[in-house]
Scaffold this active site. Structure first.
Site, PDB file in Angstrom:
ATOM      1  N   LYS A  54       0.278  -1.285   0.411  1.00  0.00           N
ATOM      2  CA  LYS A  54      -0.251  -0.187   0.148  1.00  0.00           C
ATOM      3  C   LYS A  54       1.217   0.623   0.090  1.00  0.00           C
ATOM      4  O   LYS A  54       0.866   2.538  -0.406  1.00  0.00           O
ATOM      5  CB  LYS A  54      -1.233   0.142   1.319  1.00  0.00           C
ATOM      6  CG  LYS A  54      -2.695  -0.679   0.917  1.00  0.00           C
ATOM      7  CD  LYS A  54      -2.919  -1.565   2.291  1.00  0.00           C
ATOM      8  CE  LYS A  54      -3.737  -2.740   2.043  1.00  0.00           C
ATOM      9  NZ  LYS A  54      -4.007  -2.859   3.358  1.00  0.00           N
ATOM     10  N   GLN A  98      -4.542  -2.200   9.982  1.00  0.00           N
ATOM     11  CA  GLN A  98      -4.302  -3.359   9.067  1.00  0.00           C
ATOM     12  C   GLN A  98      -4.263  -4.390   9.962  1.00  0.00           C
ATOM     13  O   GLN A  98      -4.466  -4.604  11.317  1.00  0.00           O
ATOM     14  CB  GLN A  98      -2.886  -3.663   8.781  1.00  0.00           C
ATOM     15  CG  GLN A  98      -2.762  -4.582   8.085  1.00  0.00           C
ATOM     16  CD  GLN A  98      -3.643  -4.424   7.143  1.00  0.00           C
ATOM     17  OE1 GLN A  98      -3.253  -3.959   6.146  1.00  0.00           O
ATOM     18  NE2 GLN A  98      -3.783  -5.913   6.394  1.00  0.00           N
ATOM     19  N   ASP A 121     -11.102   2.905   4.817  1.00  0.00           N
ATOM     20  CA  ASP A 121     -11.522   1.439   3.938  1.00  0.00           C
ATOM     21  C   ASP A 121     -13.594   1.464   3.935  1.00  0.00           C
ATOM     22  O   ASP A 121     -13.836   0.382   3.835  1.00  0.00           O
ATOM     23  CB  ASP A 121     -10.997   0.388   5.617  1.00  0.00           C
ATOM     24  CG  ASP A 121      -9.932  -0.534   4.876  1.00  0.00           C
ATOM     25  OD1 ASP A 121      -9.391  -0.547   3.963  1.00  0.00           O
ATOM     26  OD2 ASP A 121      -8.778  -0.435   6.099  1.00  0.00           O
TER      27      ASP A 121
END
Length: 299
Positions: A54, A98, A121
């Site tokens: 990412k 994460q 997200d």
């Protein structure tokens, strides 16, 4: 019947990334270059790989990337303090924690402490509620990526019967909600299947589009599909194999048997995975635009 058309997620993701370049430069020229932060608590090797990817994606498209490591043995308060700092940092327009987090951390509480405007997200309860209500701030990355793949290959969802295998908060539920929406990329009739579903094959054989997102290697095979079905395979599973690494990646679909029946199918890897990463960049650019008031055109 000829083999299915292969839906190339790498190519579509590349187009989206290219399409974001103008928006990123517009924001940068206005002194608001988009910023994305990743937070990793602990030293899970797979998670380290994901955050590295990412961050590399950010660097490649011109987004300012920041990474924060938190000791896996630290108390929850240390992680929460990190989130408060990111919430307050005007240079960070979006961030994610994460998963998985260590056992002593409640991931739901972590999500609740993220500023919803920076929740790229799309997992915060406020953002979930807005999505269900048809007023999404951020569409979760994988479901939105699936929609973009269908759009890129002119696969019509309006009036289509879609069977989603899997009811996760990350893929199954939000994708079902998106495909149900009264919108150009929605208007589908959606069936959501799961571990308690009886006669799964009957449900998948009745579908124009099958989305497999349950985390079971090669669960769906060609015998479970009607001729001409579009197959979207979200699964990424490691299975033992006689390779240099000792394993190979396979999806939730038995690719070889499914491609003989389907009209179009995503491979694993190279299908949905690249789209998830591209849509994270998309959400970050959108977040930067909304927070700064600088209008941009998104792909």
């Amino acid at each position: 019947m000829t083999d299915a058309e292969i839906i190339d997620g790498n190519a579509v993701a590349g187009e989206i990334r290219d399409g974001l370049s103008g928006a990123i430069e517009t924001l940068a020229d206005a002194g608001a270059r988009p910023g994305l932060a990743t937070v990793l608590m602990g030293d899970d090797p797979a998670s380290q790989t994901y955050v590295n990817m990412k961050q590399r994606d950010c660097e490649e498209v011109g987004i300012d990337g920041t990474h924060v490591d938190v000791d896996g043995d630290a108390p929850a308060e240390e992680l929460y303090e990190t989130l408060e700092e990111l919430n307050a940092d005007s240079d960070v327009h979006g961030y994610l924690v994460q998963n998985p987090v260590p056992d002593h951390i409640d991931y739901r509480e972590v999500i609740r402490r993220i500023d919803p405007a920076k929740d790229v997200d799309g997992f915060h309860p406020e953002n979930v509620g807005r999505l269900v209500a048809g007023d999404a701030r951020f569409r979760p990355c994988t479901p939105h990526g699936v929609q973009k793949l269908l759009e890129a290959y002119d696969i019509e969802t309006e009036g289509a019967d879609v069977t989603i295998v899997g009811r996760s908060q990350i893929v199954g539920k939000p994708l079902a909600n998106l495909l149900l929406q009264k919108a150009d990329d929605g208007n589908a009739t959606v069936t959501v299947c799961h571990s308690r579903t009886e006669e799964l094959a009957a449900k998948t054989r009745n579908a124009d589009i099958v989305v497999a997102a349950v985390g079971v290697p090669e669960l769906v095979d060609g015998s479970m599909l009607a001729p001409g079905t579009v197959v979207i395979d979200v699964g990424v599973n490691r299975v033992e194999a006689d390779t240099e690494k000792g394993y190979e990646l396979v999806g939730d679909v038995d690719f070889e048997s499914a491609r003989e029946v389907a009209s179009a199918i995503t491979p694993v890897p190279g299908g949905v995975g690249p789209m998830t990463r591209a849509m994270l960049l998309y959400n970050t650019v959108r977040a930067a635009s909304e927070q700064t008031g600088v209008d941009v055109a998104l792909p």
